[in-house]
Design a protein around this motif. Structure first.
Motif, PDB file in Angstrom:
ATOM      1  N   LYS A 163       0.828  -1.211   0.000  1.00  7.77           N
ATOM      2  CA  LYS A 163       0.000   0.000   0.000  1.00  7.77           C
ATOM      3  C   LYS A 163       0.860   1.256   0.000  1.00  7.77           C
ATOM      4  N   LEU A 164       1.915   1.262   0.826  1.00 11.88           N
ATOM      5  CA  LEU A 164       2.761   2.451   0.889  1.00 11.88           C
ATOM      6  C   LEU A 164       3.457   2.713  -0.441  1.00 11.88           C
ATOM      7  N   LEU A 165       3.953   1.678  -1.070  1.00  7.42           N
ATOM      8  CA  LEU A 165       4.602   1.884  -2.359  1.00  7.42           C
ATOM      9  C   LEU A 165       3.595   2.325  -3.422  1.00  7.42           C
ATOM     10  N   LYS A 166       2.394   1.762  -3.372  1.00  7.16           N
ATOM     11  CA  LYS A 166       1.359   2.169  -4.328  1.00  7.16           C
ATOM     12  C   LYS A 166       0.956   3.622  -4.108  1.00  7.16           C
ATOM     13  N   ASP A 167       0.767   4.006  -2.832  1.00  5.02           N
ATOM     14  CA  ASP A 167       0.392   5.393  -2.526  1.00  5.02           C
ATOM     15  C   ASP A 167       1.490   6.370  -2.941  1.00  5.02           C
ATOM     16  N   ALA A 168       2.729   5.920  -2.861  1.00  8.00           N
ATOM     17  CA  ALA A 168       3.845   6.786  -3.245  1.00  8.00           C
ATOM     18  C   ALA A 168       4.055   6.809  -4.747  1.00  8.00           C
ATOM     19  N   GLY A 169       3.439   5.848  -5.454  1.00  8.90           N
ATOM     20  CA  GLY A 169       3.594   5.798  -6.898  1.00  8.90           C
ATOM     21  C   GLY A 169       4.959   5.321  -7.340  1.00  8.90           C
ATOM     22  N   VAL A 170       5.543   4.402  -6.558  1.00  8.22           N
ATOM     23  CA  VAL A 170       6.866   3.889  -6.924  1.00  8.22           C
ATOM     24  C   VAL A 170       6.818   2.381  -7.087  1.00  8.22           C
ATOM     25  N   GLU A 171       7.709   1.868  -7.914  1.00  6.65           N
ATOM     26  CA  GLU A 171       7.838   0.441  -8.119  1.00  6.65           C
ATOM     27  C   GLU A 171       8.762  -0.159  -7.065  1.00  6.65           C
ATOM     28  N   VAL A 172       8.686  -1.452  -6.888  1.00  8.19           N
ATOM     29  CA  VAL A 172       9.610  -2.126  -5.982  1.00  8.19           C
ATOM     30  C   VAL A 172      11.021  -1.956  -6.552  1.00  8.19           C
ATOM     31  N   PRO A 173      11.943  -1.399  -5.775  1.00  5.55           N
ATOM     32  CA  PRO A 173      13.280  -1.123  -6.318  1.00  5.55           C
ATOM     33  C   PRO A 173      14.067  -2.392  -6.598  1.00  5.55           C
ATOM     34  N   LYS A 174      14.776  -2.380  -7.708  1.00  6.15           N
ATOM     35  CA  LYS A 174      15.614  -3.520  -8.067  1.00  6.15           C
ATOM     36  C   LYS A 174      17.069  -3.317  -7.660  1.00  6.15           C
ATOM     37  N   THR A 175      17.428  -2.071  -7.344  1.00 10.45           N
ATOM     38  CA  THR A 175      18.776  -1.763  -6.869  1.00 10.45           C
ATOM     39  C   THR A 175      18.671  -0.791  -5.702  1.00 10.45           C
ATOM     40  N   PHE A 176      19.736  -0.694  -4.922  1.00 12.62           N
ATOM     41  CA  PHE A 176      19.739   0.266  -3.820  1.00 12.62           C
ATOM     42  C   PHE A 176      19.769   1.699  -4.344  1.00 12.62           C
ATOM     43  N   ASP A 177      20.300   1.888  -5.525  1.00 14.81           N
ATOM     44  CA  ASP A 177      20.279   3.212  -6.134  1.00 14.81           C
ATOM     45  C   ASP A 177      18.843   3.617  -6.462  1.00 14.81           C
ATOM     46  N   GLU A 178      18.045   2.694  -7.002  1.00 15.87           N
ATOM     47  CA  GLU A 178      16.636   2.978  -7.270  1.00 15.87           C
ATOM     48  C   GLU A 178      15.889   3.268  -5.975  1.00 15.87           C
ATOM     49  N   LEU A 179      16.208   2.531  -4.927  1.00 16.60           N
ATOM     50  CA  LEU A 179      15.558   2.753  -3.629  1.00 16.60           C
ATOM     51  C   LEU A 179      15.854   4.154  -3.111  1.00 16.60           C
ATOM     52  N   ALA A 180      17.106   4.565  -3.207  1.00 17.55           N
ATOM     53  CA  ALA A 180      17.487   5.899  -2.729  1.00 17.55           C
ATOM     54  C   ALA A 180      16.765   6.993  -3.511  1.00 17.55           C
ATOM     55  N   ASP A 288      -4.374  -6.873   6.561  1.00 16.54           N
ATOM     56  CA  ASP A 288      -4.586  -7.601   5.318  1.00 16.54           C
ATOM     57  C   ASP A 288      -3.248  -8.259   4.983  1.00 16.54           C
ATOM     58  N   LYS A 289      -3.135  -9.558   5.202  1.00 12.64           N
ATOM     59  CA  LYS A 289      -1.860 -10.240   5.035  1.00 12.64           C
ATOM     60  C   LYS A 289      -1.295 -10.103   3.628  1.00 12.64           C
ATOM     61  N   LYS A 290      -2.172  -9.880   2.666  1.00 10.36           N
ATOM     62  CA  LYS A 290      -1.710  -9.742   1.289  1.00 10.36           C
ATOM     63  C   LYS A 290      -0.957  -8.433   1.064  1.00 10.36           C
ATOM     64  N   ASN A 291      -0.985  -7.540   2.060  1.00 10.75           N
ATOM     65  CA  ASN A 291      -0.280  -6.268   1.920  1.00 10.75           C
ATOM     66  C   ASN A 291       1.232  -6.428   2.066  1.00 10.75           C
ATOM     67  N   LEU A 292       1.659  -7.573   2.584  1.00  8.81           N
ATOM     68  CA  LEU A 292       3.102  -7.819   2.705  1.00  8.81           C
ATOM     69  C   LEU A 292       3.627  -8.418   1.419  1.00  8.81           C
ATOM     70  N   GLY A 293       4.526  -7.705   0.784  1.00 17.51           N
ATOM     71  CA  GLY A 293       5.165  -8.214  -0.424  1.00 17.51           C
ATOM     72  C   GLY A 293       6.602  -8.602  -0.142  1.00 17.51           C
ATOM     73  N   VAL A 294       7.120  -9.529  -0.919  1.00 14.44           N
ATOM     74  CA  VAL A 294       8.514  -9.939  -0.798  1.00 14.44           C
ATOM     75  C   VAL A 294       9.128  -9.957  -2.195  1.00 14.44           C
ATOM     76  N   ALA A 295      10.290  -9.344  -2.318  1.00 13.35           N
ATOM     77  CA  ALA A 295      10.997  -9.270  -3.595  1.00 13.35           C
ATOM     78  C   ALA A 295      12.470  -9.564  -3.342  1.00 13.35           C
ATOM     79  N   PRO A 296      13.240  -9.769  -4.402  1.00 10.83           N
ATOM     80  CA  PRO A 296      14.678  -9.956  -4.193  1.00 10.83           C
ATOM     81  C   PRO A 296      15.311  -8.739  -3.527  1.00 10.83           C
ATOM     82  N   VAL A 297      16.323  -8.978  -2.723  1.00  9.70           N
ATOM     83  CA  VAL A 297      17.072  -7.873  -2.136  1.00  9.70           C
ATOM     84  C   VAL A 297      17.631  -7.028  -3.276  1.00  9.70           C
ATOM     85  N   PRO A 298      17.524  -5.707  -3.193  1.00 10.82           N
ATOM     86  CA  PRO A 298      18.059  -4.871  -4.259  1.00 10.82           C
ATOM     87  C   PRO A 298      19.541  -5.128  -4.521  1.00 10.82           C
TER      88      PRO A 298
END
Length: 425
Positions: A163-180, A288-298
């Motif tokens: 939800k937080l990432l959706k509200d912020a309008g950002v994708e799940v980061p694939k690198t730490f640079d994208e996260l920053a 809502d347990k579905k709100n927890l997402g898991v992705a590869p570490v950036p």
């Protein structure tokens, strides 16, 4: 769980919970073994699982006692942060050590090198060994002998609040640079900090190091690697994330603080492992347990990788009830128990056959973490492996507090490694 020296901060040893009133202590257990074809006596089991897991492991221990009614199981939950030192003190003093211990993967070679573990080759403890994942077996070996049975395997992933990432309008980061780069948008639109960065635990430094193409040491060629360019860049990455306020961190209590921040929704992301899935879902942010997402570490600037972790089961060399202890290890590492562990806690099995069970195969966390485990980076399974983390911990703190530059931290860590590993270049 996992995990270098990660885990719950050291607290007082939880009092032993005897599953039978007549249970005796581990190394002090009375004569048992095989009596008239039946196992008997006491098996003391030190379980190092966390608060969200320990009730399940206690029930599993009770299940063994149901199968072997003449065996009394003394279950003791030992906080992870205490367990290594407590076992060494007990085993070294030949008093109070458990018959069986849930050992972190990096501890096996260390304990075996000290002579504290019983070799399991040719014993009932090792059952259907060709069913184990090959990568899970590496940490059980030392100098050609097997000193543990694999019970759980894991690695790190990026937990995120959908939800937080959706509200912020950002994708799940694939690198730490994208996260920053996404951090300001996340803060401005949701009020949450992008990432909780575990600054208190060096195990969490490894994805940054692997992401720069580096490693701690090359055990095959006996070369220290952490003080090369990759090590410097890794220290720069964690410093940059904190200084830019893309991440928050703590010098202590990171396990509790990270989980609380994630559960409360004050951070959008955290690097964590499958052992904290149930703990995270207990928070208000994941009603809502579905709100927890898991992705590869950036990833970093050149690669992406997370360390292989997990838990094994080892038998104390001084146990006075070896036969029942071997049987207990066989039971606790069996496909049946691993399936139950996965269904209750979403922890990853070490047996290939368990991944073919429909309930396990359909587990959403298995669907992510199994491929992640398959691609996890093997750590150096050497006697000093666990000791490699303390110099990193010291230098992480210095870098994050500004007491040392990334270059100074990498050099100091490399110098510490060469003192520890006398024959390494």
């Amino acid at each position: 769980m996992r995990r270098g020296i990660r885990g719950i901060t050291a607290t007082a040893l939880v009092a032993g919970l005897a599953l039978a009133a007549t249970a005796c202590g581990g190394g002090d257990s009375g004569s048992g073994g095989d009596s008239g074809g039946e196992l008997s006596g006491t098996v003391t089991f030190w379980d190092t699982s966390n608060d969200a897991e320990k009730a399940t492991y206690r029930k599993l221990a009770e299940g063994f006692q149901q199968e072997h009614p003449k065996v009394h199981v003394k279950y003791v939950n030992v906080p992870f942060g205490d367990a290594n030192a407590k076992f060494k003190n007990a085993a070294g003093g030949n008093s109070g050590a458990p018959d069986v211990m849930r050992t972190e993967v990096a501890w096996v070679a260390d304990f075996a090198n000290l002579g504290y573990l019983a070799p399991l080759d040719g014993t009932p403890a090792l059952d259907k060994t060709d069913d184990y994942l090959p990568q899970a077996v590496g940490s059980t070996k030392f100098k050609g002998k097997t000193y543990a049975a694999p019970q759980v395997i894991d690695t790190l992933g990026l937990f995120y609040n959908k939800k937080l990432l959706k509200d912020a309008g950002v994708e799940v980061p694939k690198t730490f640079d994208e996260l920053a780069k996404a951090a300001k948008k996340i803060k401005d639109r949701t009020g949450a900090t992008a990432l909780y960065l575990r600054g208190d635990d060096p195990y969490w430094f490894l994805p940054y190091l692997y992401g720069e193409g580096g490693d701690m040491v090359n055990a095959r060629d006996k070369v220290v690697e952490i003080d090369d360019g990759a090590g410097v860049r890794a220290f720069k990455t964690i410093k940059g994330l904190v200084d830019s306020k893309a991440a928050v961190t703590d010098a202590t209590d990171g396990q509790e603080n990270q989980l609380k921040a994630l559960k409360d929704g004050t951070v959008a992301m955290a690097v964590d492992g499958p052992w904290d899935i149930e703990g995270a879902r207990a928070g208000k942010a994941f009603k809502d347990k579905k709100n927890l997402g898991v992705a590869p570490v950036p990833g970093g600037s050149t690669a992406q990788g997370s360390p292989q972790g997990g838990w094994n089961l080892s038998v104390y060399a001084g146990s006075k009830n070896l036969q029942a202890s071997y049987a207990f290890v066989k039971y606790m590492s069996s496909a049946k128990v691993q399936q139950q562990t996965n269904e209750k806690l979403s922890l990853l099995p070490t047996r290939k056959s368990v991944y073919e069970v429909p309930a396990v195969k359909s587990n959403e966390m298995v669907q992510f973490f199994k491929p992640a485990v398959d691609g996890a980076v093997q750590r150096p399974w050497i006697a000093e492996g666990n000791s490699l983390f303390e110099p990193v911990k010291v230098q992480m703190n210095k870098v994050l507090t500004g007491a040392a530059s990334p270059q100074q931290a990498a050099k100091a860590t490399g110098d510490a490694y060469r003192k520890l590993l006398k024959d390494y270049k």
